[in-house]
Scaffold this motif. Structure first.
Motif, PDB file in Angstrom:
ATOM      1  N   GLU A 180       0.830  -1.205   0.000  1.00 50.57           N
ATOM      2  CA  GLU A 180       0.000   0.000   0.000  1.00 50.57           C
ATOM      3  C   GLU A 180       0.863   1.252   0.000  1.00 50.57           C
ATOM      4  OE1 GLU A 180      -4.003   1.517  -0.108  1.00 50.57           O
ATOM      5  OE2 GLU A 180      -3.065  -0.426  -0.467  1.00 50.57           O
ATOM      6  N   ARG A 183       2.331   1.738  -3.438  1.00 49.45           N
ATOM      7  CA  ARG A 183       1.334   2.281  -4.365  1.00 49.45           C
ATOM      8  C   ARG A 183       1.245   3.800  -4.231  1.00 49.45           C
ATOM      9  NH1 ARG A 183      -1.695  -2.418  -2.343  1.00 49.45           N
ATOM     10  NH2 ARG A 183      -1.625  -4.044  -3.963  1.00 49.45           N
ATOM     11  N   GLU A 184       1.254   4.285  -3.004  1.00 48.42           N
ATOM     12  CA  GLU A 184       1.210   5.734  -2.796  1.00 48.42           C
ATOM     13  C   GLU A 184       2.437   6.413  -3.413  1.00 48.42           C
ATOM     14  OE1 GLU A 184      -0.993   7.882  -1.211  1.00 48.42           O
ATOM     15  OE2 GLU A 184      -2.441   6.243  -1.104  1.00 48.42           O
ATOM     16  N   PHE A 187       2.128   6.180  -7.314  1.00 49.05           N
ATOM     17  CA  PHE A 187       0.964   6.851  -7.885  1.00 49.05           C
ATOM     18  C   PHE A 187       1.178   8.363  -7.970  1.00 49.05           C
ATOM     19  CE2 PHE A 187      -3.791   7.851  -7.361  1.00 49.05           C
ATOM     20  CZ  PHE A 187      -4.000   7.786  -8.723  1.00 49.05           C
ATOM     21  N   GLN A 424       4.630  -4.746 -10.956  1.00 46.85           N
ATOM     22  CA  GLN A 424       3.457  -4.163 -11.608  1.00 46.85           C
ATOM     23  C   GLN A 424       2.222  -4.997 -11.319  1.00 46.85           C
ATOM     24  OE1 GLN A 424       3.625  -2.765 -15.713  1.00 46.85           O
ATOM     25  NE2 GLN A 424       5.843  -3.032 -15.693  1.00 46.85           N
ATOM     26  N   LEU A 427       1.233  -4.676  -7.459  1.00 50.55           N
ATOM     27  CA  LEU A 427       0.685  -3.382  -7.060  1.00 50.55           C
ATOM     28  C   LEU A 427      -0.623  -3.055  -7.776  1.00 50.55           C
ATOM     29  CD1 LEU A 427       3.879  -1.143  -6.825  1.00 50.55           C
ATOM     30  CD2 LEU A 427       2.783  -2.509  -5.049  1.00 50.55           C
ATOM     31  N   ASN A 428      -0.773  -3.532  -9.014  1.00 52.20           N
ATOM     32  CA  ASN A 428      -2.001  -3.298  -9.779  1.00 52.20           C
ATOM     33  C   ASN A 428      -2.401  -1.822  -9.705  1.00 52.20           C
ATOM     34  OD1 ASN A 428      -4.356  -3.498 -11.216  1.00 52.20           O
ATOM     35  ND2 ASN A 428      -5.305  -5.058  -9.908  1.00 52.20           N
ATOM     36  N   MET A 429      -1.551  -0.960 -10.239  1.00 55.49           N
ATOM     37  CA  MET A 429      -1.726   0.477 -10.104  1.00 55.49           C
ATOM     38  C   MET A 429      -3.007   0.977 -10.761  1.00 55.49           C
ATOM     39  SD  MET A 429       0.678   1.522  -8.200  1.00 55.49           S
ATOM     40  CE  MET A 429       0.274   3.239  -8.401  1.00 55.49           C
ATOM     41  N   PHE A 432      -5.761   0.470  -8.275  1.00 51.38           N
ATOM     42  CA  PHE A 432      -5.531   1.387  -7.155  1.00 51.38           C
ATOM     43  C   PHE A 432      -5.978   2.796  -7.539  1.00 51.38           C
ATOM     44  CE2 PHE A 432      -2.701   4.386  -4.933  1.00 51.38           C
ATOM     45  CZ  PHE A 432      -2.987   4.073  -3.618  1.00 51.38           C
TER      46      PHE A 432
END
Length: 611
Positions: A180, A183-184, A187, A424, A427-429, A432
């Motif tokens: 998590e 991801r932040e 992103f 990739q 994380l599955n951006m 998200f």
């Protein structure tokens, strides 16, 4: 402006833990180079680093008030701009003051009004207040989140501080970043409350957190609301002008040298013009500062980021108001200096990857600090008044993604192709990004009578105010405080935000241009040449030597067989960016992210818990 730290432990005795408190507080020295302080009793300890701005002799912290039932202690960062009015009210209620500081007003205000104090404050602030009478901690952050505040619950209490580095200095906080948190980082949109580090939380803007023996609870004390706007164009411009003038007047209060940041855009020019008018009878002209790059004026080429060079416009404004103007000109070597990058990553605690836009700002702040301790800046106006070009592209603002990211990438889907393929997938951006977008849209304040177009515009404004502005303010705060400079943001007065949010879009663009109503409201203080100028964002250097330096540095990283950064970044993608044409789309962004990640992993040595 200051750095704050604190620790509450209901099962321990913190009077013997001064060394740990000092370790946490020492990480805030950049935020408070003028003085340090500490206070402790059995279950609570507060630390403070001070940048003296108001009441230089009397504002030392932590500040305490003794009562018959126990001590109330405060560690406070920021400025309450209406402190004089509050102090007069408190005096009328029988309170006696021993300093001229706003800190004592906050402390005495709590003694009088308790938690309801927060509803009376106007300004930028974050503070921790220990009420020994009830063994209770109150954490508070200003309405727009101008000043940062982080906390980390522990087994028997909490740790808190202005920046994550203060909490990471405590042995009970492990530097773990899980999926998590990654991801932040990847992103690039600041989710309110998220702090990247596992177990840590950033107190959201306009929130308080209360800790007592029954636990820790958060609650909001202010929300942006949708209301009917009934004023016409002339009245709206006049109302906005009064709000802006009042905000600038309040924010000019300081006992130290003050200046403005002047890019030559509408926003900074408006703040500069209003400040110069307020200070017209002073003994010296207003000082203004801007940043430029070697050869930028002579060789400028409009592109997707740069619209027009700033220098001539900044000079026009400085001449218009009679300011003492300084234009800091930076060369590629300074911008690409690895120590400057390291300082930026350390200041922000994260590998943001903005490269020369961060580096030039830090170098500008360092230069300003040699002359001034306080600067006024124009952040927030674009988010409030629809200043960015994508506000005016209905296809972008109607798409299911954050508009500024869609505008930058040309697509709603937010994949990160520079990551290792397996990361990739983990994380599955894209998913998200969709989730974060839906959360933000669902919270958008609207009126029942709003039509589809009004809702579209409200959504775009709300996304920027709650998901974009936070990142801009964090950048401004971290880099300025790393240089020991306080930067104030008059547009981010909550009364201006409330008013601007409800202005009909037809008034924002009444003359077919961006920020029409703001141009009208500031016409008396902004020269026509700036009022006619098209919006141009914070500048990036176009000098190819800067990107060539990035490529050399990236090749050095690639030469390290076991470089930790390649647990995150795809080595083949990094190789292509470092060795092929440097003007390929996205290549520069990849290089900046790679180098920031490399530095961040070296500085913080985080445990990457990604499964």
């Amino acid at each position: 402006m200051c750095g704050i730290t604190g620790w509450v432990s209901y099962d321990g005795d913190l009077t013997g833990q001064r060394h740990l408190l000092d370790r946490m507080t020492a990480t805030m020295t950049g935020r408070g180079p003028d003085a340090g302080g500490a206070w402790a009793e059995r279950h609570a300890a507060l630390g403070h680093r001070r940048l003296a701005v108001i009441d230089l002799a009397g504002g030392a912290q932590p500040m305490t008030a003794a009562t018959a039932d126990g001590t109330v202690a405060l560690t406070y960062s920021g400025e309450v701009y209406n402190f004089r009015e509050l102090r007069a009210e408190l005096r009328a209620r029988g309170h006696r003051f021993t300093t001229a500081s706003d800190t004592e007003v906050v402390l005495r205000g709590y003694l009088e009004w308790g938690d309801a104090l927060v509803d009376r404050l106007t300004g930028m602030y974050a503070f921790g207040l220990w009420d020994g009478r009830a063994e209770r901690l109150l954490l508070v952050r200003d309405r727009l989140g101008i000043k940062p505040l982080y906390y980390h619950p522990t087994r028997d209490g909490v740790l808190f501080g202005s920046e994550p580095k203060a909490l990471l200095a405590h042995p009970d906080v492990r530097p773990v970043v899980d999926a998590e948190g990654l991801r932040e980082i990847m992103f690039g949109v600041k989710t309110p409350g998220h702090a990247v580090w596992r177990g840590m939380r950033e107190l959201p803007p306009a929130h308080v957190a209360v800790l007592d023996r029954s636990g820790l609870r958060e609650r909001p004390y202010w929300r942006l609301e949708a209301t009917e706007h009934t004023e016409g164009r002339e009245a709206t411009a006049g109302h906005l002008a009064v709000l802006l003038e009042g905000s600038v007047r309040e924010q000019l209060v300081a006992d130290v040298p003050l200046c403005t940041l002047l890019s030559g855009g509408l926003d900074s020019s408006a703040i500069t013009g209003l400040a110069a008018r307020q200070l017209a009878h002073g003994s010296a002209p207003l000082r203004t500062f801007s940043v430029d790059f070697v050869g930028h004026q002579e060789h400028f080429v409009p592109d997707g980021h740069n619209v027009s060079p700033d220098t001539a416009y900044a000079r026009a404004v400085a001449d218009h108001v009679g300011a003492d103007h300084t234009n800091l000109v930076l060369d590629p070597a300074s911008l690409a200096d690895t120590e400057v990058r390291r300082a930026c990553v350390a200041a922000r605690d994260l590998p943001v990857g903005r490269g020369d836009m961060d580096h030039s700002l830090l170098l500008l702040f360092r230069a300003i600090r040699a002359h001034s301790t306080v600067a006024l800046s124009g952040e927030g106006a674009d988010e409030m008044f629809g200043g960015y070009w994508w506000f005016h592209d209905p296809a972008i603002t109607a798409s299911a993604g954050f508009p500024w990211l869609t505008a930058a990438t040309g697509a709603v889907r937010q994949d990160r192709a520079f990551l290792r393929p397996e990361l990739q997938q983990t994380l599955n951006m894209a998913e998200f990004a969709e989730d974060r977008y839906r959360e933000a849209v669902a919270a958008t304040p609207v009126l029942d009578g709003d039509d589809a177009e009004r809702r579209r515009v409200r959504t775009a404004l709300y996304l920027h105010l709650t998901r974009s502005l936070g990142g801009m303010l964090d950048r401004k705060d971290r880099l300025s405080m790393a240089a020991g400079l306080e930067v104030r943001v008059p547009f981010c007065d909550h009364r201006i935000v409330e008013y601007a949010y409800n202005i009909p879009w037809s008034l924002h663009v009444f003359d077919g241009r961006e920020k029409s109503i703001l141009r009208e409201a500031t016409r008396d203080v902004v020269p026509d040449v700036v009022r006619r100028r098209t919006k141009s964002p914070y500048p990036m250097t176009q000098d190819v030597r800067y990107v060539e330096a990035l490529q050399r540095q990236a090749r050095d990283v690639l030469s390290e067989r076991d470089a930790a950064v390649f647990a995150l970044v795809d080595r083949d993608a990094a190789t292509r960016a470092a060795t092929t044409s440097c003007d390929a789309p996205g290549r520069r962004l990849l290089l900046e992210k790679l180098l920031d990640l490399y530095v961040w992993l070296d500085l913080y040595k985080p445990e990457l818990a990604v499964s």
